[in-house]
Design a protein around this motif. Sequence first.
Motif, PDB file in Angstrom:
ATOM      1  N   SER A 517       0.755  -1.196   0.004  1.00 14.38           N
ATOM      2  CA  SER A 517       0.020  -0.060   0.011  1.00 14.38           C
ATOM      3  C   SER A 517       0.936   1.261  -0.136  1.00 14.38           C
ATOM      4  O   SER A 517       0.422   2.455  -0.247  1.00 14.38           O
ATOM      5  N   TRP A 518       2.084   1.041   0.338  1.00 15.77           N
ATOM      6  CA  TRP A 518       3.140   2.297   0.064  1.00 15.77           C
ATOM      7  C   TRP A 518       3.089   2.599  -1.178  1.00 15.77           C
ATOM      8  O   TRP A 518       3.662   1.616  -2.219  1.00 15.77           O
ATOM      9  N   GLN A 519       3.177   3.732  -1.884  1.00 18.35           N
ATOM     10  CA  GLN A 519       2.963   4.254  -3.094  1.00 18.35           C
ATOM     11  C   GLN A 519       3.795   5.343  -3.463  1.00 18.35           C
ATOM     12  O   GLN A 519       4.060   6.441  -2.528  1.00 18.35           O
ATOM     13  N   LEU A 520       4.737   5.410  -4.515  1.00 21.35           N
ATOM     14  CA  LEU A 520       5.477   6.352  -5.221  1.00 21.35           C
ATOM     15  C   LEU A 520       4.707   7.042  -6.267  1.00 21.35           C
ATOM     16  O   LEU A 520       4.850   6.307  -7.230  1.00 21.35           O
ATOM     17  N   ASP A 521       4.218   8.135  -6.126  1.00 23.15           N
ATOM     18  CA  ASP A 521       3.453   8.613  -7.487  1.00 23.15           C
ATOM     19  C   ASP A 521       2.347   7.783  -8.060  1.00 23.15           C
ATOM     20  O   ASP A 521       2.208   7.603  -9.169  1.00 23.15           O
ATOM     21  N   GLY A 522       1.575   7.085  -6.972  1.00 25.31           N
ATOM     22  CA  GLY A 522       0.713   6.015  -7.749  1.00 25.31           C
ATOM     23  C   GLY A 522       1.217   4.649  -7.910  1.00 25.31           C
ATOM     24  O   GLY A 522       0.268   3.860  -7.966  1.00 25.31           O
ATOM     25  N   GLU A 523       2.227   4.607  -7.980  1.00 23.63           N
ATOM     26  CA  GLU A 523       2.772   3.105  -8.363  1.00 23.63           C
ATOM     27  C   GLU A 523       3.154   2.372  -6.924  1.00 23.63           C
ATOM     28  O   GLU A 523       3.965   3.012  -5.974  1.00 23.63           O
ATOM     29  N   GLY A 524       2.759   0.981  -6.671  1.00 24.53           N
ATOM     30  CA  GLY A 524       3.034   0.332  -5.625  1.00 24.53           C
ATOM     31  C   GLY A 524       4.301  -0.123  -5.363  1.00 24.53           C
ATOM     32  O   GLY A 524       5.129  -0.158  -6.243  1.00 24.53           O
ATOM     33  N   SER A 525       4.896  -0.149  -3.881  1.00 27.31           N
ATOM     34  CA  SER A 525       6.266  -0.687  -3.806  1.00 27.31           C
ATOM     35  C   SER A 525       6.156  -2.150  -4.052  1.00 27.31           C
ATOM     36  O   SER A 525       5.343  -2.839  -4.033  1.00 27.31           O
ATOM     37  N   TYR A 526       7.475  -2.748  -4.144  1.00 26.11           N
ATOM     38  CA  TYR A 526       7.718  -4.178  -4.126  1.00 26.11           C
ATOM     39  C   TYR A 526       8.848  -4.431  -2.946  1.00 26.11           C
ATOM     40  O   TYR A 526       9.462  -3.600  -2.407  1.00 26.11           O
TER      41      TYR A 526
END
Length: 580
Positions: A517-526
């Motif tokens: 659920s952590w996102q960078l500019d709308g993209e989810g983390s891996y």
Amino acid sequence: QIYPWLFTHIPGFSLFRDSTKFFFLVALSYSVLIAFTVDEIIKRFSKFKVIFPIFIILYLLFLIRPVYFGKMTGTFSIPRYEKEYSTLTSIFENDKSFGRIFWIPSRTPLGYASRLHSSLEASRLESLRPFAISTVGTYETQNFIREGDYMGELFDIAGIGYLVYPYFDPKRDDISKEKVEYYNTFLNQIENLPWIDEKISELPVPVLKTKQNQDHFFIAENTLAIVGSDNIYNDLVKIPEFKLSNNALIFLEENPGLGSRLEELPNPNLILNAKSHVDLAVDLNIAPERFFFPAKLLDFEPNETGWWKREAYDFLSWRNFLQEKYSIDNLDFDYGGGWAVAEGERRLKVEIENLDSGEVLLVRVMKSSRGGKIEFFQGEKLVGEVGAIIEGPQEVEIKLSGYKEIPDQFFHYDKSDFAWFEVGDIQKEGSLTLVTRGDINVINALVVTSKHEWSQALLNAKTLFEERGVKDLTSVPINYSEATLSFQRIAPTHYKVKVSGLKGPATLAFSETYDPSWQLDGEGSYPLYSLINGFSIEKDGEYDVFFEPQKCVLPGLVISGLTLFSLIFLLIRYYAKSKN
């Protein structure tokens, strides 16, 4: 086993991990009961209406005498070493650089914590994957600190700046001669680790400073996508100039579907760690919904079929079972689906949805020196079989460190590996029956896919590995990022990160516990290192890192506020009507 399962599988269960919060409800309930009891007795024996309440009050004061005599124990005891902890508070407050505090085994009541120096507890981290695989045995569940050759690198990327190992509190801990001896031994062992810089305080609250730790955000120049176990840490840290914080590690067998995100990663290098192109083909091309885990049908104890299961959170006891009973060792991931275990000749019937004639059946099983054969039937018709035995297995040596006159101990086991096999063609719709022969057979997952998709998956895997594969670890790229970054903490769930000097795609590592659920500019983390969050970045600029569920908080507060307002309005209206 029950509590860890509930903690893992029930959403929100972690909110109730501290049972002392319920003492308030218990105390409130008894205060009401005592009041009613006293009232009823006074009604029946009016001549005691003054004496009896006074007697009850004096009796209750007598019961709670440990509180005002300072003799409370356990959770409610007065913490010891207040002066020493106060001194540590000054040390931590004067350190303005980021660095988490690692408490062994857990944070004490007077333990310091702040935004710059948040707390981590060894008792909670011991079950997390990168720490657990370095634990030797089940007696010392925190010896990973001492035994893991790569532990200094792992503490570095976790942002740990300090280790605190408080001495026992006689009012809270059971103390024996053996415990004191172990404490002193373990303290001496960890303070002599090569990645410990100095000891900044002595007993009763010794604090150790690490040589280095990464900030909350850092940039990893290289990205390594690994098919296989994370025992590769031990090999990677032996490479000259290798630094874990410069290499973002993603383990594709940790969860189904991670391989399908390969294109999101910044120029990833593929590493097959004791795996084949078949394993790579599954990781890259098979959708998560196609995975079927037989362990989901089983209990932790053998059922009427004789099959039983273990799950990822139970890793330490599962590994110890394999070592002690069968003299084999295994460190593979389970895709989050658990292991279905059969000892001896067993049968298990499984129902898989949407079985179509002509599709290919794949299975992931453990190969070991104590394995045997697994046959797959549809009715009486044999679909195929898999040999799960290894002749002349590789030996695994595990060291348990000694101290002073106690020598190091070495344990030797046969290495086992999980691998994907193509079983055969599905011949009709319906169930599958699994039949095992051998000392122990373990099945992780089943997959059914079309022949065309499987052929294409094998071809894609081969082509991709030729383009991006690392043939041996000596060719792992050793690049150091020259980019710089700064960040601003807007809120605990919101950060602004500014990157400059980036020469190409890289991974932005964020050292909070991994959550998609952590996102960078709308993209989810891996997931990086099976532990923290990673984001792909390609150019300089300012990036917004946000915890997506936080967006639901404001609407929730609005709904709660409207509900409260409505209830107050209805109560006032009801009161007004009753007055009329």
